[in-house]
Write a protein that holds these residues in place. Sequence first.
Motif, PDB file in Angstrom:
ATOM      1  N   ARG A  31      49.811  54.943  39.575  1.00  0.00           N
ATOM      2  CA  ARG A  31      49.153  54.401  38.389  1.00  0.00           C
ATOM      3  C   ARG A  31      47.950  53.536  38.769  1.00  0.00           C
ATOM      4  O   ARG A  31      47.127  53.233  37.915  1.00  0.00           O
ATOM      5  CB  ARG A  31      50.137  53.546  37.593  1.00  0.00           C
ATOM      6  N   PHE A  34      46.207  48.286  44.422  1.00  0.00           N
ATOM      7  CA  PHE A  34      45.690  46.921  44.459  1.00  0.00           C
ATOM      8  C   PHE A  34      45.504  46.489  45.904  1.00  0.00           C
ATOM      9  O   PHE A  34      46.300  46.831  46.778  1.00  0.00           O
ATOM     10  CB  PHE A  34      46.671  45.951  43.793  1.00  0.00           C
ATOM     11  N   PHE A  46      45.048  38.239  44.601  1.00  0.00           N
ATOM     12  CA  PHE A  46      44.522  39.517  44.152  1.00  0.00           C
ATOM     13  C   PHE A  46      43.038  39.643  44.447  1.00  0.00           C
ATOM     14  O   PHE A  46      42.255  38.716  44.211  1.00  0.00           O
ATOM     15  CB  PHE A  46      44.775  39.670  42.644  1.00  0.00           C
ATOM     16  N   THR A  49      41.420  46.130  41.998  1.00  0.00           N
ATOM     17  CA  THR A  49      42.207  47.227  41.443  1.00  0.00           C
ATOM     18  C   THR A  49      41.388  48.497  41.503  1.00  0.00           C
ATOM     19  O   THR A  49      40.202  48.504  41.151  1.00  0.00           O
ATOM     20  CB  THR A  49      42.556  46.964  39.967  1.00  0.00           C
ATOM     21  N   TYR A  51      41.785  52.635  40.283  1.00  0.00           N
ATOM     22  CA  TYR A  51      42.657  53.482  39.472  1.00  0.00           C
ATOM     23  C   TYR A  51      42.520  54.965  39.761  1.00  0.00           C
ATOM     24  O   TYR A  51      43.458  55.728  39.526  1.00  0.00           O
ATOM     25  CB  TYR A  51      42.403  53.238  37.987  1.00  0.00           C
ATOM     26  N   LEU A  91      50.799  50.967  42.539  1.00  0.00           N
ATOM     27  CA  LEU A  91      51.494  50.719  41.283  1.00  0.00           C
ATOM     28  C   LEU A  91      52.112  52.025  40.809  1.00  0.00           C
ATOM     29  O   LEU A  91      51.405  53.023  40.618  1.00  0.00           O
ATOM     30  CB  LEU A  91      50.523  50.175  40.242  1.00  0.00           C
ATOM     31  N   PHE A  96      59.918  50.903  35.207  1.00  0.00           N
ATOM     32  CA  PHE A  96      59.158  49.665  35.058  1.00  0.00           C
ATOM     33  C   PHE A  96      57.965  49.785  35.985  1.00  0.00           C
ATOM     34  O   PHE A  96      57.873  50.735  36.762  1.00  0.00           O
ATOM     35  CB  PHE A  96      60.004  48.441  35.412  1.00  0.00           C
ATOM     36  N   GLN A  97      57.061  48.830  35.895  1.00  0.00           N
ATOM     37  CA  GLN A  97      55.860  48.900  36.730  1.00  0.00           C
ATOM     38  C   GLN A  97      56.167  48.304  38.090  1.00  0.00           C
ATOM     39  O   GLN A  97      56.262  47.091  38.239  1.00  0.00           O
ATOM     40  CB  GLN A  97      54.730  48.174  36.044  1.00  0.00           C
ATOM     41  N   LYS A  98      56.315  49.168  39.061  1.00  0.00           N
ATOM     42  CA  LYS A  98      56.753  48.747  40.389  1.00  0.00           C
ATOM     43  C   LYS A  98      55.594  48.790  41.374  1.00  0.00           C
ATOM     44  O   LYS A  98      54.839  49.748  41.432  1.00  0.00           O
ATOM     45  CB  LYS A  98      57.856  49.681  40.892  1.00  0.00           C
ATOM     46  N   LEU A  99      55.455  47.720  42.155  1.00  0.00           N
ATOM     47  CA  LEU A  99      54.485  47.688  43.242  1.00  0.00           C
ATOM     48  C   LEU A  99      55.200  47.967  44.558  1.00  0.00           C
ATOM     49  O   LEU A  99      56.210  47.333  44.852  1.00  0.00           O
ATOM     50  CB  LEU A  99      53.808  46.318  43.352  1.00  0.00           C
ATOM     51  N   PHE A 101      54.413  47.760  48.500  1.00  0.00           N
ATOM     52  CA  PHE A 101      53.441  47.161  49.402  1.00  0.00           C
ATOM     53  C   PHE A 101      53.464  47.805  50.779  1.00  0.00           C
ATOM     54  O   PHE A 101      54.518  48.221  51.274  1.00  0.00           O
ATOM     55  CB  PHE A 101      53.744  45.669  49.594  1.00  0.00           C
ATOM     56  N   GLY A 102      52.298  47.849  51.417  1.00  0.00           N
ATOM     57  CA  GLY A 102      52.226  48.104  52.836  1.00  0.00           C
ATOM     58  C   GLY A 102      52.544  46.823  53.591  1.00  0.00           C
ATOM     59  O   GLY A 102      52.690  45.747  52.990  1.00  0.00           O
TER      60      GLY A 102
ATOM     61  N   TYR B  34      58.674  38.706  38.485  1.00  0.00           N
ATOM     62  CA  TYR B  34      59.219  39.355  39.686  1.00  0.00           C
ATOM     63  C   TYR B  34      59.596  38.297  40.724  1.00  0.00           C
ATOM     64  O   TYR B  34      58.924  37.274  40.855  1.00  0.00           O
ATOM     65  CB  TYR B  34      58.176  40.283  40.332  1.00  0.00           C
ATOM     66  N   TYR B  36      60.185  38.372  44.931  1.00  0.00           N
ATOM     67  CA  TYR B  36      60.058  39.129  46.169  1.00  0.00           C
ATOM     68  C   TYR B  36      60.550  38.277  47.335  1.00  0.00           C
ATOM     69  O   TYR B  36      60.506  37.055  47.290  1.00  0.00           O
ATOM     70  CB  TYR B  36      58.595  39.476  46.463  1.00  0.00           C
ATOM     71  N   GLN B 100      49.746  42.228  39.753  1.00  0.00           N
ATOM     72  CA  GLN B 100      50.670  41.106  39.812  1.00  0.00           C
ATOM     73  C   GLN B 100      49.967  39.928  40.473  1.00  0.00           C
ATOM     74  O   GLN B 100      49.197  40.092  41.410  1.00  0.00           O
ATOM     75  CB  GLN B 100      51.921  41.497  40.602  1.00  0.00           C
TER      76      GLN B 100
END
Lengths: 111, 111
Positions: A31, A34, A46, A49, A51, A91, A96-99, A101-102, B34, B36, B100
């Motif tokens: 989706r 980031f 942050f 973003t 897309y 994303l 649900f909206q899940k992140l 991460f690396g 959230y 983490y 986020q």
Amino acid sequence: EDQVTQSPEALRLQEGESSSLNCSYTVSGLRGLFWYRQDPGKGPEFLFTLYSAGEEKEKERLKATITKKESFLHITAPKPEDSATYLCAVLLLRGFQKLVFGTGTRLLVSP
Amino acid sequence: SQTIHQWPATLVQPVGSPLSLECTVEGTSNPNLYWYRQAAGRGLQLLFYSVGIGQISSEVPQNLSASRPQDRQFILSSKKLLLSDSGFYLCAWSLINQPQHFGDGTRLSIL
């Protein structure tokens, strides 16, 4: 399984020496992507973003780009204050909206 | 503008003791929240997320629990801490399809 891989793990640059950080991902249902900056002992901050493939975002010495399988964070003429860990996260929609991460790239810029 | 507060910044607790970490968000309504955990050299692991008051979902089985007693308050708890609960805990908030945003984290050490 959703996977995000960042390379290199660590990068040392001289001040003014440009380079790029890589974030590659194997996911379904992307989706967005980031980029974050994290200083030691702090939460991620942050940055950008992205897309869709071909999109670019810029902020000062940083530029983020994205293709269908990876994203790059280009750092032009870095300064010592750019030293930090840079994290990318994808994303996903998983109920649900899940992140995801690396593990990040630790950047050290020497004067 | 929106801000997120997390406390305490540092906590040292004995094994078997209880835990309560608190996170509050200002300047927005009905955010997704959230928790983490970030282990050294590893990516951020999502522990819990919440889309509304009293609505908590867990991503991984563990010794921790979360609660959301108010719209902009998120609490991470444990009845009895284990050594393996040591780590850097981060709270974050977001709106739908938005990045986020993270607090500055709590460094938890278990002795």
